[in-house]
Design a protein around this motif. Structure first.
Motif, PDB file in Angstrom:
ATOM      1  N   VAL A 163       0.845  -1.216   0.073  1.00 18.23           N
ATOM      2  CA  VAL A 163      -0.033   0.250  -0.129  1.00 18.23           C
ATOM      3  C   VAL A 163       0.877   1.223  -0.024  1.00 18.23           C
ATOM      4  N   PHE A 164       0.508   2.194  -0.954  1.00 11.18           N
ATOM      5  CA  PHE A 164       1.548   3.319  -1.049  1.00 11.18           C
ATOM      6  C   PHE A 164       0.723   4.472  -0.739  1.00 11.18           C
ATOM      7  N   SER A 165       1.580   5.519  -0.400  1.00 10.34           N
ATOM      8  CA  SER A 165       1.061   6.915  -0.251  1.00 10.34           C
ATOM      9  C   SER A 165       0.934   7.675  -1.412  1.00 10.34           C
ATOM     10  N   GLN A 166       0.491   8.885  -1.621  1.00  8.77           N
ATOM     11  CA  GLN A 166       0.395   9.689  -2.821  1.00  8.77           C
ATOM     12  C   GLN A 166       1.851   9.921  -3.213  1.00  8.77           C
ATOM     13  N   PRO A 167       2.321  10.538  -4.035  1.00 11.12           N
ATOM     14  CA  PRO A 167       3.739  11.141  -4.271  1.00 11.12           C
ATOM     15  C   PRO A 167       4.092  12.024  -3.286  1.00 11.12           C
ATOM     16  N   ALA A 168       5.251  12.202  -2.486  1.00  5.92           N
ATOM     17  CA  ALA A 168       5.497  13.033  -1.599  1.00  5.92           C
ATOM     18  C   ALA A 168       6.554  13.704  -2.064  1.00  5.92           C
ATOM     19  N   GLU A 169       6.408  15.227  -2.041  1.00 14.37           N
ATOM     20  CA  GLU A 169       7.508  16.150  -2.514  1.00 14.37           C
ATOM     21  C   GLU A 169       8.642  16.212  -1.532  1.00 14.37           C
ATOM     22  N   ILE A 170       9.669  16.337  -1.923  1.00 17.66           N
ATOM     23  CA  ILE A 170      10.929  16.812  -0.965  1.00 17.66           C
ATOM     24  C   ILE A 170      11.001  18.028  -0.648  1.00 17.66           C
ATOM     25  N   LEU A 171      10.812  18.452   0.546  1.00 19.77           N
ATOM     26  CA  LEU A 171      10.859  19.627   1.105  1.00 19.77           C
ATOM     27  C   LEU A 171      12.347  20.353   1.278  1.00 19.77           C
ATOM     28  N   GLY A 172      12.921  19.407   1.444  1.00 18.79           N
ATOM     29  CA  GLY A 172      14.468  19.869   1.722  1.00 18.79           C
ATOM     30  C   GLY A 172      15.433  18.712   2.526  1.00 18.79           C
ATOM     31  N   TYR A 173      16.509  18.972   2.210  1.00 13.40           N
ATOM     32  CA  TYR A 173      17.691  17.868   2.777  1.00 13.40           C
ATOM     33  C   TYR A 173      17.832  18.668   4.112  1.00 13.40           C
ATOM     34  N   ILE A 174      18.105  17.608   5.144  1.00 12.15           N
ATOM     35  CA  ILE A 174      18.710  18.039   6.555  1.00 12.15           C
ATOM     36  C   ILE A 174      19.973  18.649   6.397  1.00 12.15           C
ATOM     37  N   ALA A 175      20.184  19.818   7.052  1.00 10.67           N
ATOM     38  CA  ALA A 175      21.439  20.556   6.787  1.00 10.67           C
ATOM     39  C   ALA A 175      22.685  19.761   7.700  1.00 10.67           C
ATOM     40  N   ASN A 176      23.705  19.568   7.168  1.00 11.10           N
ATOM     41  CA  ASN A 176      24.742  19.098   7.533  1.00 11.10           C
ATOM     42  C   ASN A 176      24.848  17.658   8.018  1.00 11.10           C
ATOM     43  N   ASP A 177      23.985  16.954   7.402  1.00 12.28           N
ATOM     44  CA  ASP A 177      23.724  15.552   7.422  1.00 12.28           C
ATOM     45  C   ASP A 177      24.584  14.976   6.161  1.00 12.28           C
ATOM     46  N   PRO A 178      25.703  14.057   6.387  1.00 13.93           N
ATOM     47  CA  PRO A 178      26.352  13.686   5.315  1.00 13.93           C
ATOM     48  C   PRO A 178      25.612  12.368   4.581  1.00 13.93           C
ATOM     49  N   PHE A 179      24.690  12.031   5.553  1.00 17.40           N
ATOM     50  CA  PHE A 179      23.680  10.708   4.689  1.00 17.40           C
ATOM     51  C   PHE A 179      22.343  11.090   4.082  1.00 17.40           C
ATOM     52  N   LYS A 180      22.402  12.429   3.926  1.00 19.28           N
ATOM     53  CA  LYS A 180      21.247  13.078   2.863  1.00 19.28           C
ATOM     54  C   LYS A 180      19.784  12.788   3.508  1.00 19.28           C
ATOM     55  N   SER A 181      19.795  12.784   4.728  1.00 19.25           N
ATOM     56  CA  SER A 181      18.211  12.759   5.270  1.00 19.25           C
ATOM     57  C   SER A 181      17.506  13.675   4.610  1.00 19.25           C
ATOM     58  N   PHE A 182      16.344  13.577   4.760  1.00 19.92           N
ATOM     59  CA  PHE A 182      15.437  14.853   4.062  1.00 19.92           C
ATOM     60  C   PHE A 182      13.717  14.872   4.617  1.00 19.92           C
ATOM     61  N   THR A 183      13.421  16.095   4.482  1.00 21.20           N
ATOM     62  CA  THR A 183      12.125  15.789   4.866  1.00 21.20           C
ATOM     63  C   THR A 183      10.952  15.958   3.592  1.00 21.20           C
ATOM     64  N   ILE A 184       9.753  15.332   3.847  1.00 25.38           N
ATOM     65  CA  ILE A 184       8.781  15.195   2.628  1.00 25.38           C
ATOM     66  C   ILE A 184       7.361  15.888   3.160  1.00 25.38           C
ATOM     67  N   ASP A 185       6.710  16.163   2.377  1.00 22.91           N
ATOM     68  CA  ASP A 185       5.274  16.899   2.649  1.00 22.91           C
ATOM     69  C   ASP A 185       4.038  16.048   2.830  1.00 22.91           C
ATOM     70  N   ARG A 186       4.298  14.743   3.706  1.00 25.57           N
ATOM     71  CA  ARG A 186       3.439  13.892   4.079  1.00 25.57           C
ATOM     72  C   ARG A 186       3.687  13.443   5.392  1.00 25.57           C
ATOM     73  N   GLY A 187       2.439  13.263   6.005  1.00 31.92           N
ATOM     74  CA  GLY A 187       2.483  12.968   7.707  1.00 31.92           C
ATOM     75  C   GLY A 187       1.455  12.191   8.117  1.00 31.92           C
ATOM     76  N   TYR A 188       1.080  12.150   9.260  1.00 30.66           N
ATOM     77  CA  TYR A 188       0.025  11.491   9.867  1.00 30.66           C
ATOM     78  C   TYR A 188      -1.300  11.465   9.000  1.00 30.66           C
ATOM     79  N   ALA A 189      -1.442  12.599   8.551  1.00 32.01           N
ATOM     80  CA  ALA A 189      -2.855  13.047   8.044  1.00 32.01           C
ATOM     81  C   ALA A 189      -3.038  12.141   6.786  1.00 32.01           C
ATOM     82  N   ASP A 190      -1.671  11.663   6.182  1.00 34.47           N
ATOM     83  CA  ASP A 190      -1.663  10.744   4.765  1.00 34.47           C
ATOM     84  C   ASP A 190      -1.388   9.241   4.950  1.00 34.47           C
ATOM     85  N   GLY A 191      -1.608   9.118   6.488  1.00 35.00           N
ATOM     86  CA  GLY A 191      -1.378   7.641   6.847  1.00 35.00           C
ATOM     87  C   GLY A 191       0.154   7.233   7.009  1.00 35.00           C
ATOM     88  N   ILE A 192       1.086   8.275   7.150  1.00 35.79           N
ATOM     89  CA  ILE A 192       2.316   7.841   7.228  1.00 35.79           C
ATOM     90  C   ILE A 192       2.742   7.580   8.852  1.00 35.79           C
TER      91      ILE A 192
END
Length: 291
Positions: free
Chosen positions: A117-146
């Protein structure tokens, strides 16, 4: 004066003038024109009139710009506004086109993995600053079943896992991180199992690492590494990356392989969150296995 008129200099001057007049008459008659005083004068003064006309046009343009400067300014502002509106329409079109493409990819993934089961496409809001492993945030959350520890993927393969969730956003840890472990297997041999664990060194090159390989593994460069599904945190048979090189750990007891992710983690635009899948374990003990 009489001496001058009889002199060789005067005769030479007179001959030269006659020569010039002859050339001008020849130029007029050569083009098929009949000779007349008017046409002769026309021919002689043509270059002067050409220069004069060009100069007049330039003067008129300068005067026009000066007298109508306010009109041209207003017209320029209106054109700039229209250009801005057209650019916005073009950007909206590009966004819509990208969204349609992501939905098309989602449809393909759903066909390949009907038990997920998949969510709708989630847009990348931005990468976490100073994280060498490229963590990022998306525009989906609890409201989208995440929910936390939900796998994250693109149409090409696994990207990471959700670690923090708010109502409308979530944070994703990527497969480049050493804090994420994924049970994996080589799709070519279907027998060489290992654990995907990133490191600072491999992350610098946008790579990850397959560890805990049997020293007698049969993995080759170019082989595809996929999820084995044994941990219950990730669905089975999802692509992770391809083998770029292999080696033996310093302990001499196990081997490893450097893996290039199927998706360029550093250039993500949109992802999908897998909210449910066959074999998913939801106990807190399983979740705690992934920090």
């Amino acid at each position: 004066m009489r001496e001058f008129l009889k002199s060789t200099r005067f005769k030479f001057l007179l001959a030269f003038i006659a020569f010039l007049v002859g050339i001008m008459i020849y130029s007029v008659t050569k083009g098929g024109y009949s000779f007349s005083g008017a046409s002769f004068l026309n021919t002689i003064t043509k270059p002067i009139r050409f220069v004069s006309n060009g100069f007049s046009v330039k003067i008129e343009n300068i005067v026009d710009r000066y007298e109508n400067s306010d009109f041209y300014y207003i017209q320029n502002q209106e054109l700039q506004k229209k250009i801005g509106e057209l650019n916005k329409q073009l950007a909206d079109y590009d966004d819509l086109k990208a969204e349609v493409e992501e939905l098309r990819k989602l449809a393909v993934i759903k066909e390949e993995h009907p038990d997920s089961v998949f969510s709708q496409p989630a847009e990348i809001l931005g990468y976490i600053a100073n994280d060498p492993f490229k963590s990022f945030t998306i525009d989906r959350g609890y409201a989208d079943g995440i929910t936390p520890y939900s796998p994250v993927a693109t149409s090409d393969g696994i990207v990471g896992i959700v670690i923090e969730v708010s109502q409308y956003t979530a944070t994703v840890r990527t497969i480049l991180s050493p804090d994420l472990s994924i049970a994996s297997v080589c799709s070519s041999t279907n027998a060489d199992f290992g654990i995907i664990e990133g490191s600072v060194i491999t992350a610098e090159n946008n790579m990850t690492k397959l560890t805990h390989l049997n020293i007698n593994h049969q993995i080759k460069n170019g082989d595809l590494i996929i999820t084995s599904g044994s941990s219950g945190l990730f669905p089975k048979d999802y692509p992770i990356g391809t083998v770029k090189s292999t080696g033996v750990e310093t302990n001499g007891l196990t081997a490893y392989a450097e893996i290039e992710p199927c998706t360029d983690i550093s250039r993500l635009h949109a992802v999908f969150v897998i909210t449910d899948f066959a074999g998913k374990k939801e106990t807190e003990n399983e979740a705690e296995n992934t920090p």
